[in-house]
Design a protein around this motif. Structure first.
Motif, mmCIF file in Angstrom:
data_model
loop_
_atom_site.group_PDB
_atom_site.id
_atom_site.type_symbol
_atom_site.label_atom_id
_atom_site.label_comp_id
_atom_site.label_asym_id
_atom_site.label_seq_id
_atom_site.Cartn_x
_atom_site.Cartn_y
_atom_site.Cartn_z
ATOM 1 N N LEU A 89 7.437 17.538 -20.495
ATOM 2 C CA LEU A 89 7.111 15.850 -20.518
ATOM 3 C C LEU A 89 7.452 15.490 -19.126
ATOM 4 N N LEU A 90 8.502 15.992 -18.722
ATOM 5 C CA LEU A 90 9.196 15.456 -17.540
ATOM 6 C C LEU A 90 8.307 16.060 -16.033
ATOM 7 N N ASP A 91 7.555 17.160 -16.421
ATOM 8 C CA ASP A 91 6.809 17.756 -15.333
ATOM 9 C C ASP A 91 5.493 16.865 -15.235
ATOM 10 N N VAL A 92 5.171 16.277 -16.081
ATOM 11 C CA VAL A 92 3.933 15.304 -16.254
ATOM 12 C C VAL A 92 4.401 14.153 -15.122
ATOM 13 N N VAL A 93 5.371 13.656 -15.598
ATOM 14 C CA VAL A 93 6.003 12.548 -14.769
ATOM 15 C C VAL A 93 6.125 12.946 -13.387
ATOM 16 N N ARG A 94 6.553 13.838 -13.186
ATOM 17 C CA ARG A 94 6.875 14.299 -11.674
ATOM 18 C C ARG A 94 5.735 14.423 -10.925
ATOM 19 N N GLY A 95 4.440 14.853 -11.858
ATOM 20 C CA GLY A 95 3.000 15.117 -10.905
ATOM 21 C C GLY A 95 2.196 13.634 -11.022
ATOM 22 N N GLY A 96 3.176 12.613 -11.412
ATOM 23 C CA GLY A 96 2.510 11.157 -10.982
ATOM 24 C C GLY A 96 1.863 10.600 -12.261
ATOM 25 N N GLY A 97 2.071 11.396 -13.500
ATOM 26 C CA GLY A 97 1.346 10.824 -14.788
ATOM 27 C C GLY A 97 2.331 10.036 -15.599
ATOM 28 N N THR A 98 1.689 9.304 -16.497
ATOM 29 C CA THR A 98 2.606 8.492 -17.450
ATOM 30 C C THR A 98 2.560 9.219 -18.768
ATOM 31 N N VAL A 99 3.975 9.363 -19.411
ATOM 32 C CA VAL A 99 4.191 9.830 -20.646
ATOM 33 C C VAL A 99 4.696 8.805 -21.628
ATOM 34 N N VAL A 100 4.038 8.442 -22.640
ATOM 35 C CA VAL A 100 4.680 7.465 -23.574
ATOM 36 C C VAL A 100 5.054 8.144 -24.527
ATOM 37 N N VAL A 101 6.350 7.925 -25.070
ATOM 38 C CA VAL A 101 7.038 8.542 -26.400
ATOM 39 C C VAL A 101 6.788 7.464 -27.549
ATOM 40 N N VAL A 102 6.265 7.873 -28.567
ATOM 41 C CA VAL A 102 6.152 6.918 -29.715
ATOM 42 C C VAL A 102 6.771 7.952 -31.044
ATOM 43 N N THR A 103 7.339 6.944 -31.884
ATOM 44 C CA THR A 103 7.788 7.536 -33.378
ATOM 45 C C THR A 103 7.069 6.718 -34.345
ATOM 46 N N ASP A 104 7.207 7.254 -35.647
ATOM 47 C CA ASP A 104 6.460 6.763 -36.882
ATOM 48 C C ASP A 104 6.591 5.251 -36.965
ATOM 49 N N ALA A 105 7.669 4.763 -36.681
ATOM 50 C CA ALA A 105 8.135 3.321 -36.449
ATOM 51 C C ALA A 105 9.107 2.827 -35.703
ATOM 52 N N MET A 149 0.905 -1.175 -0.006
ATOM 53 C CA MET A 149 -0.174 -0.094 0.009
ATOM 54 C C MET A 149 0.971 1.212 -0.022
ATOM 55 N N THR A 150 0.625 2.347 -0.881
ATOM 56 C CA THR A 150 1.248 3.543 -1.024
ATOM 57 C C THR A 150 0.928 4.273 0.214
ATOM 58 N N HIS A 151 2.011 4.894 0.917
ATOM 59 C CA HIS A 151 1.784 5.961 2.180
ATOM 60 C C HIS A 151 1.096 7.192 1.588
ATOM 61 N N PRO A 152 0.012 7.447 2.365
ATOM 62 C CA PRO A 152 -0.581 8.790 1.819
ATOM 63 C C PRO A 152 0.176 9.957 1.609
ATOM 64 N N ASP A 153 1.220 10.011 2.262
ATOM 65 C CA ASP A 153 2.298 11.186 2.209
ATOM 66 C C ASP A 153 3.196 10.943 1.387
ATOM 67 N N ALA A 154 3.210 9.839 0.490
ATOM 68 C CA ALA A 154 4.416 9.513 -0.606
ATOM 69 C C ALA A 154 3.948 10.509 -1.783
ATOM 70 N N PRO A 155 5.142 11.024 -2.305
ATOM 71 C CA PRO A 155 5.104 11.749 -3.590
ATOM 72 C C PRO A 155 4.582 10.928 -4.797
ATOM 73 N N PRO A 156 3.872 11.464 -5.689
ATOM 74 C CA PRO A 156 3.254 10.589 -6.869
ATOM 75 C C PRO A 156 4.033 10.182 -7.653
ATOM 76 N N THR A 157 4.214 8.892 -8.131
ATOM 77 C CA THR A 157 5.095 8.222 -8.753
ATOM 78 C C THR A 157 4.624 8.095 -10.371
ATOM 79 N N GLY A 158 5.337 8.905 -11.000
ATOM 80 C CA GLY A 158 4.859 8.906 -12.575
ATOM 81 C C GLY A 158 6.058 7.803 -13.393
ATOM 82 N N ARG A 159 5.915 7.913 -14.625
ATOM 83 C CA ARG A 159 7.190 7.106 -15.376
ATOM 84 C C ARG A 159 6.985 7.816 -16.875
ATOM 85 N N LEU A 160 8.240 7.665 -17.451
ATOM 86 C CA LEU A 160 8.344 7.955 -18.817
ATOM 87 C C LEU A 160 8.550 6.536 -19.681
ATOM 88 N N VAL A 161 7.845 6.265 -20.576
ATOM 89 C CA VAL A 161 7.866 5.114 -21.153
ATOM 90 C C VAL A 161 8.232 5.419 -22.915
#
Length: 286
Positions: free
Chosen positions: A77-93, A1-13
């Motif tokens: 993009l990193l600000d989104v991850v710091r805020g706990g969000g997931t950022v997915v990076v994709v290219t054309d192929a 279980m995540t501690h209520p005071d723990a900072p949000p964890t996001g990730r860059l994929v």
């Protein structure tokens, strides 16, 4: 279980996309596109077209992330991850950061201590290597050769004695010129393969010595996305400058003009004539 005071964890994929056949899209890619807060795409229109073919509804915000804005976009993009969000990076192929955008945001994430991972998948480099029929135990990826003939010749000359299998990308309209430059730099009999439209309907792999591939490329109009795989140098050990100078001087002592000897030895050894001539002159005056 995540501690209520723990900072949000996001990730860059970094997520690999199909290089041709949409059926190669992984379940993980589908889930990331549907669930991530932000999808950073090299070409947003191509991304939406891919998602439609996959039958996936993109759930988050779509932003452009390409070679012209990747530096300035990385912080956002990193600000989104710091805020706990997931950022997915994709290219054309294929895999982001492999001859495509992605490196700068990964470097920024590493420096900032932001979590970064990958959803691996299709790769034109590895697919071409596997289908080439050339050794796969050791290889290196060189991307697109320089466009200007002189720069391309110099770049290829530096790779002439590389023993690992070489993988390149090239545009269709430059294929014949590049193969001819490779034949000059590596030798006309060096084994190679041209891999075209991999995983697509008109996939084609043409194998043979470089001299034959040059003839094939200039004989007709080659289209599509292309990877070139070239066998490594398995010839004799590389001669040192001292060895080449000794050969030049021996031929000159036997009556051959110094410049002619230099030209012949330099061409055979695939080294710059000017440098070899200067070294031979210096050795002669000692």
């Amino acid at each position: 279980m995540t501690h209520p005071d723990a900072p949000p964890t996001g990730r860059l994929v970094l997520a690999a996309t199909p290089i041709g056949n949409v059926e190669d899209a992984s379940p993980r890619l589908r889930r990331l596109l549907a669930e991530s807060e932000v999808v950073a795409a090299e070409d947003t229109r191509r991304l939406r077209a891919l998602a439609a073919r996959m039958g996936v509804t993109i759930g988050g915000r779509v932003v452009s992330y390409h070679e012209h804005n990747e530096g300035e976009r990385a912080g956002e993009l990193l600000d989104v991850v710091r805020g706990g969000g997931t950022v997915v990076v994709v290219t054309d192929a294929g895999m982001p950061s492999v001859s495509d955008p992605g490196f700068r945001v990964v470097a920024a994430a590493v420096e900032a201590g932001v979590p970064v991972t990958a959803a691996p998948g299709p790769s034109a480099v590895l697919t071409a290597l596997a289908l080439s029929g050339l050794p796969t135990d050791r290889f290196c990826f060189e991307g697109f050769p320089p466009r200007k003939p002189g720069e391309r010749a110099r770049a290829l000359a530096e790779l002439a004695t590389e023993r690992r299998t070489l993988v390149f990308f090239e545009a269709p309209h430059r294929l014949g010129q590049t193969l001819a430059a490779m034949a000059d730099a590596f030798g006309p009999q060096r084994p190679a393969a041209v891999c075209r439209e991999l995983t697509k309907t008109y996939e084609e792999v043409v194998r043979g010595p470089l001299v034959d591939l040059v003839a094939w490329a200039v004989a007709g109009e080659v289209r599509g996305e292309i990877a070139i795989v070239v066998g490594g140098d398995v010839g004799h050990p590389v001669a040192t400058t001292a060895d080449l100078v000794a050969e030049v001087l021996a031929r000159a002592d036997a009556g051959e003009r110094l410049k002619d000897a230099v030209a012949d030895v330099a061409e055979t050894a695939r080294v710059p004539k000017r440098e070899l001539y200067a070294a031979a002159l210096a050795a002669r005056t000692r």
